[in-house]
Design an enzyme around this catalytic site. Structure first.
Site, mmCIF file in Angstrom:
data_model
loop_
_atom_site.group_PDB
_atom_site.id
_atom_site.type_symbol
_atom_site.label_atom_id
_atom_site.label_comp_id
_atom_site.label_asym_id
_atom_site.label_seq_id
_atom_site.Cartn_x
_atom_site.Cartn_y
_atom_site.Cartn_z
ATOM 1 N N ASP A 101 60.584 21.254 41.955
ATOM 2 C CA ASP A 101 60.506 20.601 43.041
ATOM 3 C C ASP A 101 59.281 20.510 43.623
ATOM 4 O O ASP A 101 58.434 21.416 43.462
ATOM 5 C CB ASP A 101 61.484 21.316 44.347
ATOM 6 C CG ASP A 101 61.893 20.475 45.527
ATOM 7 O OD1 ASP A 101 61.682 19.252 45.319
ATOM 8 O OD2 ASP A 101 62.089 21.124 46.483
ATOM 9 N N ASN A 155 70.159 12.417 43.197
ATOM 10 C CA ASN A 155 68.800 11.535 43.213
ATOM 11 C C ASN A 155 69.072 10.115 43.156
ATOM 12 O O ASN A 155 68.098 9.478 43.399
ATOM 13 C CB ASN A 155 67.898 12.036 42.064
ATOM 14 C CG ASN A 155 67.460 13.506 42.533
ATOM 15 O OD1 ASN A 155 67.152 14.287 41.394
ATOM 16 N ND2 ASN A 155 67.490 13.852 43.770
#
Length: 243
Positions: free
Chosen positions: A21, A69
């Protein structure tokens, strides 16, 4: 013979899973578009993979793209899909030469045919390698994985291949995408966020977690080594009590 819960108390992690991330924030901090950060993050993967053998890591699982996503902008999603195709094309030879066995987990139905073909080819070319087992979670979500596994299990029950009375907590893992992998020992999330984001929900029931502030493009092999040493110092009891 039942597995001794204390047998995994010492040494470093055999299987490390990473939620990579912070790519977008890394790029934005430099005044660049988010995709610039994703490209930097992809380059970081090679260093981490190459560090695994010296750290005793046999299995590395990385979270590349989640089922959630798809909610990002069309530009970012399209850029990521292009990045995945380029990464596989560029890295296939290097991964094979370094003895890396690559697997992909996740639902491939929504991915484009060219990308799926590249994934299949990479898996086939590296299937006999054993120095490092690299698993890439692409269009992956833990809940989606369990739902798909449960559906396959239910179909086997309906077809008489599986007795419902024989279903227990050892049964479902055989239907998961990760059925050939050991459960992760250590799960790392970069970028300062402290959540697991639907990643390896079933498999991480007894994993140790590390939430670190480092953004993924800045994550190094040295930091991975530090986290592995920290893991080795933990007392892992798996619900039991040391005598």
């Amino acid at each position: 013979m039942p597995k001794d819960p204390f047998s995994e108390m010492t040494g470093g992690p055999r299987h490390v899973a990473i939620i990579m991330d912070g790519n977008g924030r890394w790029a934005q901090a430099r005044g660049r578009p988010r995709l610039f950060g994703h490209h930097a993050g992809a380059r970081r993967v090679r260093e981490v993979v190459e560090a695994c053998p010296d750290l005793g890591i046999e299995y590395l699982t990385i979270f590349a793209f989640s089922t959630e996503n798809w909610k990002r902008t069309q530009v970012e999603v399209a850029g990521l899909m292009t990045l995945f195709r380029r990464y596989i094309t560029k890295e296939t030879r290097a991964l094979s030469e370094r003895g890396v066995c690559v697997r992909f987990i996740g639902d491939r139905v929504r991915l484009d045919n060219k990308l799926v073909t590249l994934m299949d080819t990479l898996e086939e070319k590296t299937r006999d390698n054993a120095r490092v087992n690299l698993t890439i979670a692409l269009n992956y979500g833990g809940r989606d994985e369990v739902a798909r596994a449960t559906k396959r299990l239910a179909q086997d029950v309906a077809q008489g291949k599986l007795n419902p009375d024989d279903v227990d907590e050892e049964t479902l893992p055989r239907y998961l995408d990760t059925c050939v992998l050991p459960d992760p020992d250590l799960v790392i999330r970069t970028s300062g966020e402290a959540r697991i984001s639907n990643f390896l929900l079933w498999q991480s029931a007894y994993a140790e977690y590390e939430f670190i502030d480092t953004l993924w493009p800045d994550f190094t092999a040295d930091e991975l080594g530090r986290l592995c040493r920290s893991y080795g110092a933990r007392d892992r009891r798996f619900g039991a009590v040391r005598a």
